[in-house]
Design an enzyme around this catalytic site. Structure first.
Site, PDB file in Angstrom:
ATOM      1  N   LEU A  45       0.889  -1.146   0.000  1.00 14.15           N
ATOM      2  CA  LEU A  45       0.000   0.000   0.000  1.00 14.15           C
ATOM      3  C   LEU A  45       0.934   1.205   0.000  1.00 14.15           C
ATOM      4  O   LEU A  45       1.779   1.338   0.884  1.00 14.15           O
ATOM      5  CB  LEU A  45      -0.896  -0.027   1.245  1.00 14.15           C
ATOM      6  CG  LEU A  45      -2.138   0.833   1.263  1.00 14.15           C
ATOM      7  CD1 LEU A  45      -3.036   0.580   0.060  1.00 14.15           C
ATOM      8  CD2 LEU A  45      -2.926   0.592   2.544  1.00 14.15           C
ATOM      9  N   ASP A  46       0.825   2.039  -1.019  1.00 18.63           N
ATOM     10  CA  ASP A  46       1.746   3.160  -1.178  1.00 18.63           C
ATOM     11  C   ASP A  46       1.818   4.016   0.073  1.00 18.63           C
ATOM     12  O   ASP A  46       0.866   4.105   0.848  1.00 18.63           O
ATOM     13  CB  ASP A  46       1.323   4.041  -2.350  1.00 18.63           C
ATOM     14  CG  ASP A  46       1.386   3.307  -3.669  1.00 18.63           C
ATOM     15  OD1 ASP A  46       2.255   2.449  -3.829  1.00 18.63           O
ATOM     16  OD2 ASP A  46       0.551   3.607  -4.534  1.00 18.63           O
ATOM     17  N   ARG A  47       2.934   4.691   0.227  1.00 19.24           N
ATOM     18  CA  ARG A  47       3.151   5.575   1.376  1.00 19.24           C
ATOM     19  C   ARG A  47       2.048   6.620   1.499  1.00 19.24           C
ATOM     20  O   ARG A  47       1.631   6.971   2.593  1.00 19.24           O
ATOM     21  CB  ARG A  47       4.527   6.250   1.217  1.00 19.24           C
ATOM     22  CG  ARG A  47       4.923   7.136   2.351  1.00 19.24           C
ATOM     23  CD  ARG A  47       6.370   7.609   2.161  1.00 19.24           C
ATOM     24  NE  ARG A  47       6.703   8.536   3.212  1.00 19.24           N
ATOM     25  CZ  ARG A  47       6.994   9.816   3.014  1.00 19.24           C
ATOM     26  NH1 ARG A  47       7.014  10.312   1.809  1.00 19.24           N
ATOM     27  NH2 ARG A  47       7.283  10.589   4.030  1.00 19.24           N
ATOM     28  N   SER A  49      -1.044   6.303   0.559  1.00 19.22           N
ATOM     29  CA  SER A  49      -2.365   5.678   0.658  1.00 19.22           C
ATOM     30  C   SER A  49      -2.560   5.192   2.084  1.00 19.22           C
ATOM     31  O   SER A  49      -1.601   4.990   2.822  1.00 19.22           O
ATOM     32  CB  SER A  49      -2.480   4.514  -0.320  1.00 19.22           C
ATOM     33  OG  SER A  49      -2.344   4.975  -1.646  1.00 19.22           O
ATOM     34  N   ARG A 145       0.256   1.637  -8.067  1.00 20.04           N
ATOM     35  CA  ARG A 145      -0.555   2.868  -8.061  1.00 20.04           C
ATOM     36  C   ARG A 145      -1.747   2.788  -9.020  1.00 20.04           C
ATOM     37  O   ARG A 145      -2.160   3.771  -9.621  1.00 20.04           O
ATOM     38  CB  ARG A 145       0.325   4.081  -8.348  1.00 20.04           C
ATOM     39  CG  ARG A 145       1.437   4.242  -7.313  1.00 20.04           C
ATOM     40  CD  ARG A 145       2.328   5.419  -7.519  1.00 20.04           C
ATOM     41  NE  ARG A 145       1.693   6.690  -7.262  1.00 20.04           N
ATOM     42  CZ  ARG A 145       1.487   7.233  -6.056  1.00 20.04           C
ATOM     43  NH1 ARG A 145       1.829   6.583  -4.973  1.00 20.04           N
ATOM     44  NH2 ARG A 145       0.932   8.405  -5.941  1.00 20.04           N
TER      45      ARG A 145
END
Length: 182
Positions: A45-47, A49, A145
Site C-alpha cells: 500500500l503506497d506511502r 495511501s 498505483r
C-alpha cells in the site's frame, strides 16, 4: 495455523518494516506500529495511501493476496477531484488503458464520504473552485498505483485513497494506526 494481522495503515507509513533510505523522522515504517516477529505484508500500500494492509506468516497466503493472477478483490474508497460524469465511471467499470496495458473491469459507484472516517494528517488539499467526491472502486489486480492511475486516466485525479477491503477482510472496527488478529 496461519497468522493473519489486519492493520489500518496511516498516511505516510511505508508498507515494510525497515527503510533502506537514510534515517528520516517523516518516513515511518510498520515497525513503529507492529512488534510481531515473522509476519510480513501481503502486497503493498503506497506511502501516500491509507487503510487495510494484511500481514501474514503464510507464504502461500501472501502470494495469493499479492499476485494479480489470483484475482483477489480489493475495494478502495477514493476521494477524487471533480464530479465525474456517468461516462467516466462507466469507463472505470469497463477497464481503462494505462501505459502498462488495459486494466480488468472494475466495480465502481459514487458514495458519500465514508462514515467515521479519521482525519488525515496532513489534510487533503481543498480548492474552493474545484469540487470533489468519493467513489468506491473494486479491482482484482494490484498494479503499482493502479487506482490513482485509473482515476487520472478518466480525468479525475485521486486526492485521498483508502483501501477498505482485501478479499473477505475489511477495515471495520480497526482504528487508524492499530491492528488486530483476523
Amino acid at each position: 495455523m496461519s497468522r493473519v494481522i489486519l492493520f489500518n495503515k496511516p498516511w505516510g507509513v511505508l508498507s515494510q518494516f525497515t527503510d533502506d533510505g537514510p534515517p528520516r523522522p517523516d518516513r515511518r515504517t510498520l515497525a513503529a506500529f507492529i512488534d510481531l516477529p515473522g509476519v510480513y505484508p501481503a502486497g503493498r500500500l503506497d506511502r501516500d495511501s491509507e487503510g487495510l494492509l494484511v500481514l501474514t506468516d503464510d507464504g502461500r497466503l501472501q502470494a495469493r493476496i499479492a499476485t494479480p493472477k489470483a484475482k483477489t478483490e480489493k475495494t478502495y474508497w477514493a476521494q477524487i477531484e471533480g464530479l465525474p460524469p456517468d461516462e467516466a465511471l462507466e469507463a472505470l467499470g469497463r477497464g481503462v488503458t494505462l501505459k502498462d496495458g488495459p486494466t480488468r473491469p472494475a466495480r465502481v459507484r459514487r458514495i458519500d464520504a465514508p462514515a467515521g472516517l479519521w482525519p488525515r494528517d496532513p489534510p487533503v488539499r481543498v480548492r474552493k473552485s474545484v469540487p470533489d467526491c468519493w467513489i468506491e472502486l473494486t479491482i482484482s489486480e494490484g498494479r503499482n498505483r493502479q487506482v490513482r492511475r485509473m482515476t487520472a486516466a478518466v480525468g479525475h485525479p485521486t486526492l485521498r485513497l483508502i483501501r477498505y477491503r482485501v478479499g473477505d477482510w475489511t477495515l471495520d472496527g480497526i482504528e487508524t494506526g492499530t491492528w488486530r488478529a483476523a
